[in-house]
Design a protein around this motif. Structure first.
Motif, PDB file in Angstrom:
ATOM      1  N   GLN A 123      21.115  50.282  35.952  1.00 10.06           N
ATOM      2  CA  GLN A 123      22.440  50.394  36.558  1.00 10.06           C
ATOM      3  C   GLN A 123      23.300  51.405  35.814  1.00 10.06           C
ATOM      4  OE1 GLN A 123      21.977  45.629  37.116  1.00 10.06           O
ATOM      5  NE2 GLN A 123      23.775  46.357  36.041  1.00 10.06           N
TER       6      GLN A 123
ATOM      7  N   LEU B  58      19.971  48.269  45.384  1.00 13.28           N
ATOM      8  CA  LEU B  58      20.628  49.047  44.332  1.00 13.28           C
ATOM      9  C   LEU B  58      20.484  50.546  44.568  1.00 13.28           C
ATOM     10  CD1 LEU B  58      19.638  47.048  41.103  1.00 13.28           C
ATOM     11  CD2 LEU B  58      21.961  47.412  41.967  1.00 13.28           C
TER      12      LEU B  58
ATOM     13  N   LEU C  46      24.098  52.174  44.277  1.00 13.60           N
ATOM     14  CA  LEU C  46      24.561  52.773  43.026  1.00 13.60           C
ATOM     15  C   LEU C  46      25.071  54.198  43.256  1.00 13.60           C
ATOM     16  CD1 LEU C  46      21.856  51.570  40.459  1.00 13.60           C
ATOM     17  CD2 LEU C  46      24.179  50.702  40.773  1.00 13.60           C
TER      18      LEU C  46
ATOM     19  N   HIS D  63      30.524  50.961  44.428  1.00 11.63           N
ATOM     20  CA  HIS D  63      29.944  50.742  43.104  1.00 11.63           C
ATOM     21  C   HIS D  63      30.891  51.206  42.010  1.00 11.63           C
ATOM     22  CE1 HIS D  63      27.374  52.546  39.745  1.00 11.63           C
ATOM     23  NE2 HIS D  63      27.468  51.268  39.493  1.00 11.63           N
TER      24      HIS D  63
END
Length: 284
Positions: free
Chosen positions: A122, A249, A253, A258
């Motif tokens: 992340q 994700l 992301l 985000h």
């Protein structure tokens, strides 16, 4: 002969039934099955700002829990429970079934990859030191500690910084292992440690909490290979759920949502990385 045959058949049937039961039980115990059946998932975290912590109201927040809530909601979760765990007990707690996912900003490392399945990272982030005001002992690297055996470094047990310290030549009797970042702050303030080591965001947060008694260094010199990549972690049997989370994700992301989500915790575009968990697990 007939009695023996019947007994053998019953035994074989029993073994077969047991095997089917074990197979069914293992399948039913996956986190994805739990999510699909109950709409619930649980995350394990350790109190470390800004990654995962309980705020003044008691709400569990931070970069990792907030991301976990959004991604699991996209996968149908109606409730995300949180379980507080000491950092060094996160992986054992995951395997013991105390929670379904580690959402604590845990770095991906080749060693941890042998124990858990990580999503792609992340964020990427470097380390720094927490020292007394003005950095009186002029500490700027792991090497400074390795060169002076009289220095003491506070490290949270179970973190990658412990390995980095040892790999840099710092002796074990120079390392003060503590259970959490609060203990790191206390060690520096009390003079039991000359510095504490951790992610730049964590040390900056500790400096705020410590007021005028400590500060975070801004000129820490580190090995580029020590850049940390944080991710969610799953049990090996939960690969299907990990893959679904990874897919969400990948789409999310870097999006405006985000960046808005992680901004309150000090993260921005500079922390986004295109590294994959597979690359980091291989050590590349």
């Amino acid at each position: 002969m007939k009695k023996w045959l019947k007994k053998t058949q019953r035994t074989a049937l029993g073994i077969g039934t047991l095997a089917l039961f074990i197979n069914f039980s293992c399948h039913a115990d996956t986190a994805l099955d739990k999510l699909n059946k109950t709409g619930e998932i649980s995350i394990g975290y350790s109190n470390e700002e800004p990654f995962a912590y309980a705020d003044a109201s008691g709400k569990v927040t931070g970069e990792s829990p907030e991301i976990a809530r959004i991604i699991f909601k996209k996968l149908g979760a109606k409730k995300v429970d949180s379980v507080l765990t000491e950092w060094g007990a996160l992986i054992p707690g995951l395997h013991a079934g105390r929670f379904d996912v580690i959402a604590a900003g845990m770095y991906i490392t080749p060693e941890r990859c042998k124990q858990v399945l990580f999503t792609d990272p992340q964020y990427q982030l470097g380390d720094t030191l927490l020292v007394k005001p003005g950095n009186p002992k002029k500490l700027h690297s792991y090497a400074d500690f390795a060169k002076n055996h009289d220095l003491r470094l506070a490290v949270t047990a179970g973190t990658v910084e412990l390995k980095y310290a040892r790999d840099s030549g710092i002796a074990d009797d120079q390392i003060i292992q503590v259970p959490n970042t609060t203990a790191q702050l206390q060690a520096v303030k009390a003079g039991r440690a000359d510095a504490a080591i951790g992610t730049a965001l964590t040390m900056k947060d500790l400096a705020k909490k410590g007021g005028s008694s400590v500060e975070a260094t801004t000129d820490f010199v580190d090995d580029p290979s020590h850049i940390g990549y944080g991710a969610l972690a799953f049990r090996p049997q939960d690969k299907e759920l990990r893959d679904k989370v990874n897919a969400e994700l990948k789409k999310w992301l870097g999006s405006e949502e985000h960046l808005r989500t992680v901004a309150p915790f000090g993260f921005d575009k500079s922390n986004i990385t295109h590294k994959t968990a597979a690359e980091i697990c291989k050590g590349s």
